[in-house]
Design a protein around this motif. Structure first.
Motif, mmCIF file in Angstrom:
data_model
loop_
_atom_site.group_PDB
_atom_site.id
_atom_site.type_symbol
_atom_site.label_atom_id
_atom_site.label_comp_id
_atom_site.label_asym_id
_atom_site.label_seq_id
_atom_site.Cartn_x
_atom_site.Cartn_y
_atom_site.Cartn_z
ATOM 1 N N GLY A 197 0.825 -1.200 0.000
ATOM 2 C CA GLY A 197 0.000 0.000 0.000
ATOM 3 C C GLY A 197 0.857 1.246 0.000
ATOM 4 N N ASN A 198 0.355 2.291 -0.639
ATOM 5 C CA ASN A 198 1.062 3.569 -0.713
ATOM 6 C C ASN A 198 0.012 4.658 -0.919
ATOM 7 O OD1 ASN A 198 2.143 5.710 -2.912
ATOM 8 N ND2 ASN A 198 3.785 5.247 -1.469
ATOM 9 N N SER A 199 0.262 5.853 -0.393
ATOM 10 C CA SER A 199 -0.760 6.911 -0.411
ATOM 11 C C SER A 199 -0.343 8.135 -1.220
ATOM 12 C CB SER A 199 -1.084 7.326 1.034
ATOM 13 O OG SER A 199 -1.454 6.198 1.796
ATOM 14 N N GLN A 200 0.568 7.966 -2.172
ATOM 15 C CA GLN A 200 0.965 9.081 -3.031
ATOM 16 C C GLN A 200 0.192 9.034 -4.344
ATOM 17 O OE1 GLN A 200 5.141 7.816 -2.445
ATOM 18 N NE2 GLN A 200 5.605 9.983 -2.090
ATOM 19 N N ARG A 201 0.324 10.090 -5.118
ATOM 20 C CA ARG A 201 -0.354 10.175 -6.415
ATOM 21 C C ARG A 201 0.539 9.568 -7.495
ATOM 22 N NH1 ARG A 201 -3.033 11.941 -2.759
ATOM 23 N NH2 ARG A 201 -3.492 9.726 -2.889
ATOM 24 N N GLY A 202 -0.067 9.148 -8.621
ATOM 25 C CA GLY A 202 0.718 8.572 -9.713
ATOM 26 C C GLY A 202 -0.117 7.687 -10.607
ATOM 27 N N TYR A 203 0.471 6.582 -11.031
ATOM 28 C CA TYR A 203 -0.230 5.628 -11.892
ATOM 29 C C TYR A 203 0.476 4.286 -11.810
ATOM 30 C CZ TYR A 203 3.403 6.009 -15.556
ATOM 31 O OH TYR A 203 4.585 5.965 -16.258
ATOM 32 N N GLU A 250 4.583 -1.943 -11.864
ATOM 33 C CA GLU A 250 5.416 -0.886 -11.300
ATOM 34 C C GLU A 250 4.530 0.265 -10.841
ATOM 35 O OE1 GLU A 250 9.016 2.212 -12.580
ATOM 36 O OE2 GLU A 250 8.448 0.576 -13.920
ATOM 37 N N PHE A 251 4.548 0.538 -9.560
ATOM 38 C CA PHE A 251 3.797 1.667 -9.027
ATOM 39 C C PHE A 251 4.691 2.905 -9.086
ATOM 40 C CE2 PHE A 251 1.568 -1.961 -7.354
ATOM 41 C CZ PHE A 251 0.222 -1.570 -7.394
ATOM 42 N N ARG A 252 4.319 3.846 -9.947
ATOM 43 C CA ARG A 252 5.092 5.072 -10.136
ATOM 44 C C ARG A 252 4.349 6.219 -9.444
ATOM 45 N NH1 ARG A 252 9.362 4.839 -12.975
ATOM 46 N NH2 ARG A 252 9.366 7.078 -13.468
ATOM 47 N N VAL A 253 5.044 6.921 -8.560
ATOM 48 C CA VAL A 253 4.389 7.919 -7.724
ATOM 49 C C VAL A 253 5.160 9.239 -7.764
ATOM 50 C CG1 VAL A 253 3.435 6.155 -6.202
ATOM 51 C CG2 VAL A 253 5.640 7.214 -5.637
ATOM 52 N N ALA A 254 4.435 10.295 -7.404
ATOM 53 C CA ALA A 254 5.001 11.642 -7.387
ATOM 54 C C ALA A 254 5.103 12.137 -5.952
ATOM 55 C CB ALA A 254 4.118 12.585 -8.186
ATOM 56 N N PRO A 255 6.208 12.777 -5.594
ATOM 57 C CA PRO A 255 6.302 13.359 -4.245
ATOM 58 C C PRO A 255 5.226 14.412 -4.007
ATOM 59 C CG PRO A 255 8.458 13.252 -5.301
ATOM 60 C CD PRO A 255 7.441 12.936 -6.368
ATOM 61 N N ALA A 256 4.845 15.131 -5.073
ATOM 62 C CA ALA A 256 3.839 16.184 -4.951
ATOM 63 C C ALA A 256 3.208 16.421 -6.317
ATOM 64 C CB ALA A 256 4.469 17.468 -4.432
ATOM 65 N N VAL A 257 1.965 16.889 -6.316
ATOM 66 C CA VAL A 257 1.284 17.229 -7.574
ATOM 67 C C VAL A 257 0.775 18.665 -7.580
ATOM 68 C CG1 VAL A 257 0.602 14.869 -8.106
ATOM 69 C CG2 VAL A 257 -0.925 16.305 -6.711
ATOM 70 N N GLN A 258 0.949 19.385 -6.480
ATOM 71 C CA GLN A 258 0.408 20.735 -6.405
ATOM 72 C C GLN A 258 1.383 21.795 -6.895
ATOM 73 O OE1 GLN A 258 -1.163 21.124 -2.403
ATOM 74 N NE2 GLN A 258 -3.006 19.983 -2.959
ATOM 75 N N SER A 259 2.547 21.363 -7.351
ATOM 76 C CA SER A 259 3.501 22.270 -7.994
ATOM 77 C C SER A 259 3.442 22.039 -9.502
ATOM 78 C CB SER A 259 4.919 21.999 -7.496
ATOM 79 O OG SER A 259 5.865 22.673 -8.315
ATOM 80 N N PRO A 260 3.566 23.107 -10.308
ATOM 81 C CA PRO A 260 3.534 22.926 -11.760
ATOM 82 C C PRO A 260 4.651 22.042 -12.288
ATOM 83 C CG PRO A 260 3.241 25.236 -11.185
ATOM 84 C CD PRO A 260 3.644 24.524 -9.929
ATOM 85 N N ARG A 261 5.715 21.925 -11.551
ATOM 86 C CA ARG A 261 6.827 21.088 -11.978
ATOM 87 C C ARG A 261 6.941 19.883 -11.041
ATOM 88 N NH1 ARG A 261 9.912 23.939 -15.655
ATOM 89 N NH2 ARG A 261 9.529 26.195 -15.692
ATOM 90 N N GLY A 262 7.176 18.724 -11.636
ATOM 91 C CA GLY A 262 7.285 17.538 -10.799
ATOM 92 C C GLY A 262 7.711 16.337 -11.613
ATOM 93 N N SER A 263 8.059 15.282 -10.923
ATOM 94 C CA SER A 263 8.492 14.056 -11.587
ATOM 95 C C SER A 263 8.007 12.870 -10.769
ATOM 96 C CB SER A 263 10.013 14.023 -11.734
ATOM 97 O OG SER A 263 10.640 14.079 -10.453
#
Length: 544
Positions: free
Chosen positions: A493-499, A512-525
């Protein structure tokens, strides 16, 4: 048609096709070019800091502002889509009330120097100036490139891919899974990452839009321009059309659509939160909700690359469909909204009881359940997939006598789950995988008919987290910790955003669960949070 299009890019970024898109350019180079140019063209503030403060009906950034897409691939064909709009935030997209002829063409490479199929479709105001071209006569398991032309303008070039030939040996298939992309909750970094990985197929399992009002300031996308209707709940056809236009204006979402074919389902927020067949969320009359649902489903079809067979007739829609990929996998895309019994126990997270176990209640409807089991009975594929909107596994969030579970997922329809899972086992299904969305978190769980005893494991469920819904997450929040404590059948289980990015092979399924540290910034990975491996012919999982 003239040479390769600029797709509405500023003149400074329009690339000479002779320099960038030479014949024989590799698929990887095409994707790199697409990501680079798309990223440059739409990076906020990079080219021009000025943004329109309000939609203007006479403003125009070209007729293809909503991009291009493809979907529902078959061995010999694929659907090509676009929707004409000179101003996505204006009523009717600034297109007026006239039909527009749209030329389309498809070829074997990104230069479009050789055209294999071409034709003319008509974008009509009746269907929101959308175009759905069902191209046939293509070769199986092959990359194709396509584009449109209308009113003297040429769209961006999209890449698509047909399914492998029936029964052919397929050594690998890559499938991305996305869901829940609330525009106001953050930026679509997941789609930029998805485009860079260029999957063979993208499954979008619902909540493509949200019907709820968007804050006037734009939420996490503070300062963005909004259509007037966005600040109220969508209820009529124009509201839903404008909501899709806002979402589809996002450059990362457009890029993902242009790179891979999508197979798209709807869940609740495309219509109304937690709706169930003809039952709305609130005390709206059934008659009024039928009108609203007809408007919402019409807008869904207009804005997705699905075939005419899935076009709604009022509230009647056949959204379930089956797609096969050689001998490797068959995907059963389910509709868990249109035919279900109403949720019980107030649609609250509660313990299971006689109402959730009632055999007369259904989440699929009798006809769709029969269709699913008949398909599983005749499948000769290594992997049989149920792609659906809500989780099938019990995801209890508290232990003890109350053991609360969702009434909106299959845990509120226990006998439906038993019939399908036992039916799959009885039909000799070798590898059963459920792909689900909705819950805004990544979860890997055993599929069982019951979760309160030693019921046998029938398969594995992989639930993809949200693209943005819920805003910035964390590796493990309180809900994740409660879930794991109360649900020993949950493997990850994981609670970050991604796909979720799946790579399917004959001997194993890698998720492969790919997640983002944050989505509220215009820039991210994004980064890999976990790799789940399911070996062939077992229901075990390995987590790395």
């Amino acid at each position: 048609m003239p040479g390769p299009p600029a797709g509405g890019l500023p003149a400074s970024l329009r690339c000479d096709p002779d320099l960038t898109l030479r014949a024989g350019t590799s698929r990887r180079r095409f994707l790199t070019w697409s990501a680079l140019v798309g990223g440059l063209a739409f990076t906020p503030g990079l080219l021009d800091g000025a943004r329109p403060s309000a939609p203007a009906s006479d403003a125009s950034a070209g007729v293809f502002t909503l991009g291009v897409a493809s979907g529902d691939p078959l061995p010999d064909g694929v659907v090509l889509w676009t929707r004409l709009s000179r101003n996505p935030l204006a009523p009717a997209g600034g297109m007026g009330a006239v039909a527009v002829p749209v030329e389309w063409e498809i070829g074997p490479d990104e230069t479009m120097a050789r055209v294999l199929r071409r034709g003319v479709a008509h974008a009509t105001p009746e269907w929101g100036h959308s175009v759905h071209v069902d191209v046939r006569g293509l070769a199986p398991g092959t990359d194709y490139f396509y584009r449109f032309r209308a009113q003297g303008e040429v769209s961006a070039i999209g890449r698509t891919r047909t399914a492998p030939a029936p029964g052919s040996h397929v050594p690998a298939l890559s499938v991305a899974v996305a869901s829940c992309q609330n525009w106001a909750d953050g930026y679509y970094h997941a789609f930029a990452d998805m485009a860079a990985h260029a999957p063979d197929l993208v499954l979008h399992l619902g909540d493509y839009i949200y019907e709820k009002p968007i804050p006037k300031h734009g939420g996490a996308r503070r300062g963005a321009s909004l259509p007037i209707s966005a600040t109220r709940e969508a209820t009529d056809l124009d509201d839903y059309r404008e909501r899709y236009a806002l979402y589809k204006s996002d450059p990362d979402l457009q890029l993902a659509h242009a790179v891979a074919p999508f197979v798209i389902a709807f869940d609740d927020h495309e219509v109304d939160n937690n709706w169930a067949a003809d039952v709305p969320e609130d005390d709206t009359s059934r008659a009024a909700f039928a009108v609203r649902r007809a408007h919402a489903l019409r807008a869904w079809w207009e804005n997705t690359p699905v075939r005419t067979a899935a076009r709604p007739d009022g509230t009647v829609v056949r959204a379930q469909r089956r797609l096969a990929f050689g001998d490797l996998a068959e995907i059963n895309l389910l509709d868990t909204r249109s035919h279900r019994s109403d949720q019980v126990n107030g649609d609250n997270d509660t313990g299971q009881n006689a109402r959730t176990a009632d055999p007369s209640r259904t989440i699929l409807g009798q006809a769709q359940e029969r269709w699913l089991l008949d398909g599983l009975a005749t499948s000769r594929h290594r992997w049989d997939v149920m792609a659906q909107q809500v989780p099938m596994a019990d995801l209890a969030r508290s232990a003890g006598p109350t053991r609360a579970v969702s009434m909106d997922g299959w845990s509120g329809y226990e006998d439906s789950r038993r019939r399908v899972l036992d039916g799959a086992a009885g039909r000799g299904v070798r590898n059963l995988v459920s792909l689900a969305g909705d819950i805004h978190r990544s979860v890997v769980a055993d599929l069982r008919t019951r979760y309160t005893d030693e019921s046998p494991t029938r398969g594995v469920e992989l639930a993809a987290t949200s693209v943005t819904s819920g805003g910035d997450g964390e590796d493990s929040d309180e809900g994740d910790r409660r879930l794991k404590a109360a649900s020993p059948h949950v493997r990850f289980g994981n609670s970050q955003r991604g796909y979720l990015l799946n790579r399917i092979h004959p001997d194993r399924w890698e998720a492969e669960f790919r997640v983002a540290p944050a989505v509220q910034s215009p820039r991210g990975s994004l980064h890999r949070r976990a790799l789940i491996t399911i070996p062939d012919a077992t229901a075990e999982v390995d987590v790395v």
